[in-house]
Design an enzyme around this catalytic site. Structure first.
Site, PDB file in Angstrom:
ATOM      1  N   PRO A 268       0.804  -1.232   0.000  1.00  0.00           N
ATOM      2  CA  PRO A 268       0.000   0.000   0.000  1.00  0.00           C
ATOM      3  C   PRO A 268       0.836   1.281   0.000  1.00  0.00           C
ATOM      4  CG  PRO A 268      -0.946  -1.604   1.513  1.00  0.00           C
ATOM      5  CD  PRO A 268       0.341  -2.191   1.020  1.00  0.00           C
TER       6      PRO A 268
ATOM      7  N   GLN B  66     -11.453   9.436 -30.880  1.00  0.00           N
ATOM      8  CA  GLN B  66     -11.685  10.660 -31.647  1.00  0.00           C
ATOM      9  C   GLN B  66     -12.221  10.343 -33.049  1.00  0.00           C
ATOM     10  OE1 GLN B  66     -11.276  13.373 -29.944  1.00  0.00           O
ATOM     11  NE2 GLN B  66     -11.757  14.907 -31.495  1.00  0.00           N
TER      12      GLN B  66
ATOM     13  N   GLU C  52       3.821  -2.568 -13.410  1.00  0.00           N
ATOM     14  CA  GLU C  52       5.178  -3.115 -13.556  1.00  0.00           C
ATOM     15  C   GLU C  52       6.212  -2.015 -13.840  1.00  0.00           C
ATOM     16  OE1 GLU C  52       5.830  -6.904 -15.435  1.00  0.00           O
ATOM     17  OE2 GLU C  52       3.704  -7.401 -15.257  1.00  0.00           O
TER      18      GLU C  52
ATOM     19  N   GLU D 271       7.617   6.911 -15.769  1.00  0.00           N
ATOM     20  CA  GLU D 271       8.679   7.707 -15.148  1.00  0.00           C
ATOM     21  C   GLU D 271       9.805   6.812 -14.627  1.00  0.00           C
ATOM     22  OE1 GLU D 271       5.196   9.957 -15.785  1.00  0.00           O
ATOM     23  OE2 GLU D 271       5.378   8.086 -14.651  1.00  0.00           O
TER      24      GLU D 271
END
Length: 382
Positions: free
Chosen positions: A131, A339, A366, A370
Site C-alpha cells: 500500500p 476521436q 510493472e 517515469e
C-alpha cells in the site's frame, strides 16, 4: 496493417492464428459481459492452460509449451487485441509467478508447481507492491521473521493480479533491514496456508475483468523449503523477473493499440459523412498513418527486447524502452481511436472506449513510465 511478426517464421504465424482463433471464439463474445461487473473468468484460464497459453515459456518436461519470448509476445498481442484484461492476466501469470519459479526455483519446486501453473490447473499471483511502497520497494513493511525451520510472514501486498483467485503466490518480503537490497526474500505461498488470504478487490477504471486485490498475511508460517533461492536474494530476483515482465506489458500495450487501430480502420471505411467514407478525409487518414507508424515502431522495440531475452543477454535497457514506448503509444492510439469514432467512440456499443480505459494501466503497472525513464537513463549513463 502488416505485422512485423509476420516476417519472422511460419511457426510464429501458426501460433498467431491459434491465439487469434481462441480469442475470437472464447473471449470476444464475452468482453463486456465480463468487464461491466468486473468478473474474472477463471474457467477461461483453465481452458487457456489446455491450449498452452499459461506455460508459454515453461519447458515441455514441466508440461509447458516450451516456447520463447517471440511466441510469447505474439500470444499476448493477439489476446489483448480482443481484451486487454485477459491479456493482462495471461501476462501476469506467465511472466511473474510462473517465470519466477522457473528462473529461480530448485528442481523440487519446479516439479511441484510448474505443471499445475503451465496447464492452467492453478492460477498464479506475484506480490512485490505494498500500500505504501510502489516504486520504492526497498521500504517494504511486509516482513518475515525466522522461527527455527519456518518464517512467519506479517503484512499486506496490494495491486496483486489474481490476489483472491490465485492458487499460489510468489511474494517478496523483508527478512533484513529497511533499504537493504539484500534484505528481501522470495517465498512460494499456497492459497490454503493458514494466515494467508485475499483482501480488498480494487474497483478499476479499466482492465476490469483482470482481478486485482490485496494479499494479507497474518502470522502466516512458511517452511524454509518454500524459499526461492537463498535468503536475501528476493529483490535481485524481482528486478530480473521484471525485465521479462516489461516485455509482457509492451506486448500487452501493442495488442491494445492494434485492437484500437483495427477498429478505427474498419469504422473509417464504413462511416460516411458529406457523401463519402471518413477514411477519405485527410484529417482521418493522417491519424491512421500516425497510429500505424507508432505501432510498428513499438513492435520493433518489443521484438528487439525479446530477441535479447531469448539469447540470455541483458535486456534491462531494451525492455524498459519497449515498455515505456509501447505503453505510451497504446494510450495515444486508443485516444485517437475514440476521436475517429466521434460520439460513438464514447459509448460502450463500440470497442474503442474499452481500449481507451484499458490502455492507461500499461503506463503504470510493472513500473510507471517515469520509472522506465530512470532505468533507461541509468543504463545510458553507465
Amino acid at each position: 496493417m502488416t505485422n512485423t511478426a509476420d516476417l519472422l517464421t511460419d511457426n510464429l504465424q501458426l501460433i498467431r492464428e491459434s491465439a487469434r482463433d481462441f480469442a475470437e471464439t472464447y473471449i470476444r463474445p464475452h468482453v463486456m459481459e465480463w468487464d461491466e461487473p468486473q468478473y474474472f473468468p477463471i474457467d477461461l484460464f483453465h481452458q487457456m492452460g489446455q491450449h498452452g497459453f499459461l506455460g508459454v515459456l515453461v519447458p515441455e518436461k514441466y508440461q509447458g509449451a516450451g516456447l520463447g519470448y517471440q511466441e510469447y509476445i505474439t500470444i499476448i498481442d493477439e489476446i489483448a487485441k480482443v481484451c486487454g484484461s485477459i491479456g493482462l492476466s495471461v501476462a501476469a501469470h506467465n511472466s511473474l509467478c510462473t517465470n519466477h519459479i522457473l528462473t529461480f526455483g530448485n528442481e523440487a519446486q519446479k516439479q511441484k508447481y510448474l505443471p499445475k501453473l503451465a496447464t492452467g490447473e492453478w492460477i498464479g499471483a506475484w506480490g512485490l507492491t505494498e500500500p505504501n511502497t510502489g516504486s520504492d520497494a526497498g521500504r517494504m513493511q511486509c516482513v518475515a521473521k525466522r522461527d527455527g525451520d519456518y518464517f512467519v510472514i506479517d503484512g499486506t501486498k496490494s495491486w496483486i493480479t489474481h490476489g483472491i483467485s490465485g492458487h499460489v503466490a510468489v511474494v517478496i518480503v523483508r527478512t533484513g533491514e529497511l533499504l537493504d537490497s539484500r534484505g528481501m526474500t522470495a517465498f512460494i505461498v499456497e492459497r490454503d496456508t493458514p494466515g494467508f488470504r485475499g483482501g480488498k478487490k480494487e474497483n478499476k477504471l479499466g482492465m476490469r475483468a483482470s482481478e486485482t486485490a490485496e494479499l494479507i498475511f497474518d502470522n502466516c508460517r512458511i517452511h524454509k523449503s518454500q524459499m526461492l533461492g537463498a535468503e536475501g536474494e528476493g529483490f535481485i530476483q524481482a528486478m530480473q523477473v521484471l525485465d521479462g515482465g516489461r516485455i509482457s506489458i509492451a506486448a500487452l500495450s501493442l495488442g491494445i493499440a492494434k485492437g484500437a487501430y483495427e477498429a478505427s480502420v474498419k469504422y473509417a471505411k464504413e462511416r460516411h459523412q458529406f457523401g463519402q467514407p471518413i477514411a477519405n478525409f485527410q484529417g482521418i487518414s493522417f491519424k491512421l498513418a500516425d497510429m500505424a507508424t507508432k505501432i510498428s515502431a513499438a513492435e520493433l522495440l518489443t521484438r528487439q527486447a525479446a530477441t535479447l531475452k531469448n539469447a540470455g543477454e541483458k535486456c534491462t535497457r531494451e525492455s524498459a524502452m519497449a515498455k515505456y514506448y509501447a505503453s505510451e503509444i497504446a494510450v495515444e492510439v486508443s485516444t485517437d481511436a475514440v476521436q475517429i469514432h466521434g460520439g460513438y467512440g464514447y459509448t460502450k456499443d463500440f470497442p474503442v472506449e474499452k481500449f481507451y480505459r484499458d490502455s492507461k494501466l500499461c503506463t503504470i503497472g510493472e513500473g510507471t513510465s517515469e520509472i522506465q525513464k530512470i532505468v533507461i537513463a541509468r543504463e545510458e549513463l553507465k
